[in-house]
Design an enzyme around this catalytic site. Structure first.
Site, PDB file in Angstrom:
ATOM      1  N   HIS A 176       6.112 -19.936 -14.788  1.00  0.00           N
ATOM      2  CA  HIS A 176       6.198 -18.847 -15.766  1.00  0.00           C
ATOM      3  C   HIS A 176       5.545 -17.589 -15.207  1.00  0.00           C
ATOM      4  O   HIS A 176       4.905 -17.595 -14.165  1.00  0.00           O
ATOM      5  CB  HIS A 176       5.586 -19.239 -17.118  1.00  0.00           C
ATOM      6  CG  HIS A 176       4.103 -19.406 -17.116  1.00  0.00           C
ATOM      7  ND1 HIS A 176       3.382 -19.627 -18.261  1.00  0.00           N
ATOM      8  CD2 HIS A 176       3.187 -19.373 -16.120  1.00  0.00           C
ATOM      9  CE1 HIS A 176       2.104 -19.725 -17.962  1.00  0.00           C
ATOM     10  NE2 HIS A 176       1.952 -19.573 -16.688  1.00  0.00           N
ATOM     11  N   GLU A 218      -2.478 -26.973 -19.377  1.00  0.00           N
ATOM     12  CA  GLU A 218      -1.825 -26.119 -18.376  1.00  0.00           C
ATOM     13  C   GLU A 218      -2.506 -26.280 -17.024  1.00  0.00           C
ATOM     14  O   GLU A 218      -1.864 -26.272 -15.975  1.00  0.00           O
ATOM     15  CB  GLU A 218      -1.904 -24.667 -18.844  1.00  0.00           C
ATOM     16  CG  GLU A 218      -1.117 -23.704 -17.986  1.00  0.00           C
ATOM     17  CD  GLU A 218      -1.266 -22.280 -18.491  1.00  0.00           C
ATOM     18  OE1 GLU A 218      -0.255 -21.708 -18.906  1.00  0.00           O
ATOM     19  OE2 GLU A 218      -2.390 -21.751 -18.457  1.00  0.00           O
ATOM     20  N   ASP A 268      11.248 -29.641 -17.070  1.00  0.00           N
ATOM     21  CA  ASP A 268      10.742 -29.960 -15.740  1.00  0.00           C
ATOM     22  C   ASP A 268      11.455 -29.134 -14.666  1.00  0.00           C
ATOM     23  O   ASP A 268      12.686 -29.042 -14.649  1.00  0.00           O
ATOM     24  CB  ASP A 268      10.930 -31.456 -15.447  1.00  0.00           C
ATOM     25  CG  ASP A 268      10.174 -31.891 -14.195  1.00  0.00           C
ATOM     26  OD1 ASP A 268       9.085 -31.333 -13.934  1.00  0.00           O
ATOM     27  OD2 ASP A 268      10.681 -32.769 -13.477  1.00  0.00           O
ATOM     28  N   HIS A 269      10.666 -28.527 -13.784  1.00  0.00           N
ATOM     29  CA  HIS A 269      11.161 -27.701 -12.683  1.00  0.00           C
ATOM     30  C   HIS A 269      11.983 -26.494 -13.165  1.00  0.00           C
ATOM     31  O   HIS A 269      12.901 -26.050 -12.476  1.00  0.00           O
ATOM     32  CB  HIS A 269      11.962 -28.538 -11.673  1.00  0.00           C
ATOM     33  CG  HIS A 269      11.087 -29.389 -10.803  1.00  0.00           C
ATOM     34  ND1 HIS A 269      10.464 -30.512 -11.278  1.00  0.00           N
ATOM     35  CD2 HIS A 269      10.711 -29.252  -9.517  1.00  0.00           C
ATOM     36  CE1 HIS A 269       9.745 -31.055 -10.298  1.00  0.00           C
ATOM     37  NE2 HIS A 269       9.867 -30.305  -9.231  1.00  0.00           N
ATOM     38  N   HIS A 298       4.389 -18.076 -11.220  1.00  0.00           N
ATOM     39  CA  HIS A 298       3.598 -19.161 -10.622  1.00  0.00           C
ATOM     40  C   HIS A 298       3.877 -20.447 -11.388  1.00  0.00           C
ATOM     41  O   HIS A 298       4.376 -20.420 -12.513  1.00  0.00           O
ATOM     42  CB  HIS A 298       2.105 -18.822 -10.662  1.00  0.00           C
ATOM     43  CG  HIS A 298       1.591 -18.639 -12.062  1.00  0.00           C
ATOM     44  ND1 HIS A 298       1.794 -17.503 -12.777  1.00  0.00           N
ATOM     45  CD2 HIS A 298       0.927 -19.485 -12.875  1.00  0.00           C
ATOM     46  CE1 HIS A 298       1.263 -17.626 -13.980  1.00  0.00           C
ATOM     47  NE2 HIS A 298       0.734 -18.843 -14.082  1.00  0.00           N
ATOM     48  N   CYS A 345      -1.666 -14.299 -13.338  1.00  0.00           N
ATOM     49  CA  CYS A 345      -0.582 -14.854 -14.166  1.00  0.00           C
ATOM     50  C   CYS A 345       0.534 -13.844 -14.396  1.00  0.00           C
ATOM     51  O   CYS A 345       1.574 -14.186 -14.949  1.00  0.00           O
ATOM     52  CB  CYS A 345      -1.130 -15.348 -15.498  1.00  0.00           C
ATOM     53  SG  CYS A 345      -2.204 -16.772 -15.300  1.00  0.00           S
ATOM     54  N   HIS A 347       2.837 -24.469 -12.853  1.00  0.00           N
ATOM     55  CA  HIS A 347       1.763 -25.317 -13.368  1.00  0.00           C
ATOM     56  C   HIS A 347       2.224 -26.770 -13.377  1.00  0.00           C
ATOM     57  O   HIS A 347       3.411 -27.044 -13.589  1.00  0.00           O
ATOM     58  CB  HIS A 347       1.399 -24.942 -14.809  1.00  0.00           C
ATOM     59  CG  HIS A 347       0.666 -23.653 -14.920  1.00  0.00           C
ATOM     60  ND1 HIS A 347      -0.644 -23.517 -14.545  1.00  0.00           N
ATOM     61  CD2 HIS A 347       1.059 -22.434 -15.365  1.00  0.00           C
ATOM     62  CE1 HIS A 347      -1.031 -22.275 -14.762  1.00  0.00           C
ATOM     63  NE2 HIS A 347      -0.016 -21.588 -15.259  1.00  0.00           N
TER      64      HIS A 347
HETATM   65 NI    NI Z   1       0.100 -19.674 -15.793  1.00  0.00          NI
END
Ligand code: NI
Length: 134
Positions: free
Chosen positions: A15, A123, A78-79, A38, A34, A40
């Site tokens: 995100h 997160e 996911d991904h 990037h 952020c 998580h």
């Molecule tokens: Ni983040």
């Protein structure tokens, strides 16, 4: 007897936190790193609270809950890039606060009416958000 069960799941997603109404400087000042795209490694905890069925000893079959989370949450996110790939976040910042509410809204209709639902989403190892019926 009322009990709470918990099923954990794991997925990766990317995100970027960015307010298009702000200058680049204010975005960087507010969101720091952020503000860049990037990823998580999200750890999800789904809790169900309800009456223990005397015939099974279960609140809910955890394998059924595990499949529900896999099909409805892991497969969906996911991904993925939450900003670009996920219409659930349209008009929302892809923060963990909004993410727990989105996951709650996805899972809630699949549960029995008298089952309470609580979502925790980690997160990072240090940061998490929670949302639910209690
Ligand atoms: Ni983040």
């Amino acid at each position: 007897m009322i009990a709470t069960i918990c099923r954990k799941a794991h997925f990766n997603a990317a995100h970027r936190l960015h307010n298009p109404n702000w200058s680049n400087e204010k975005n960087i000042e507010t969101f720091g790193k952020c503000n860049n795209v990037h990823g998580h490694n999200f750890d999800l905890e789904v809790r169900i609270r309800g009456e223990v069925d005397p015939d099974t000893g279960f609140v809910m079959d955890l394998a059924v809950l595990g499949n529900l989370i896999k099909d409805e949450v892991e497969e969906r996110f996911d991904h993925k890039n939450l900003n670009m790939d996920c219409p659930e976040f349209e008009g929302l910042y892809p923060t963990t606060e909004y993410f727990v509410k989105i996951i709650y809204d996805i899972l809630k209709p699949h549960l029995k009416k008298d089952h309470l639902l609580h979502i925790t989403l980690h997160e990072t190892q240090k940061n998490a958000a929670e949302y639910g019926d209690w």
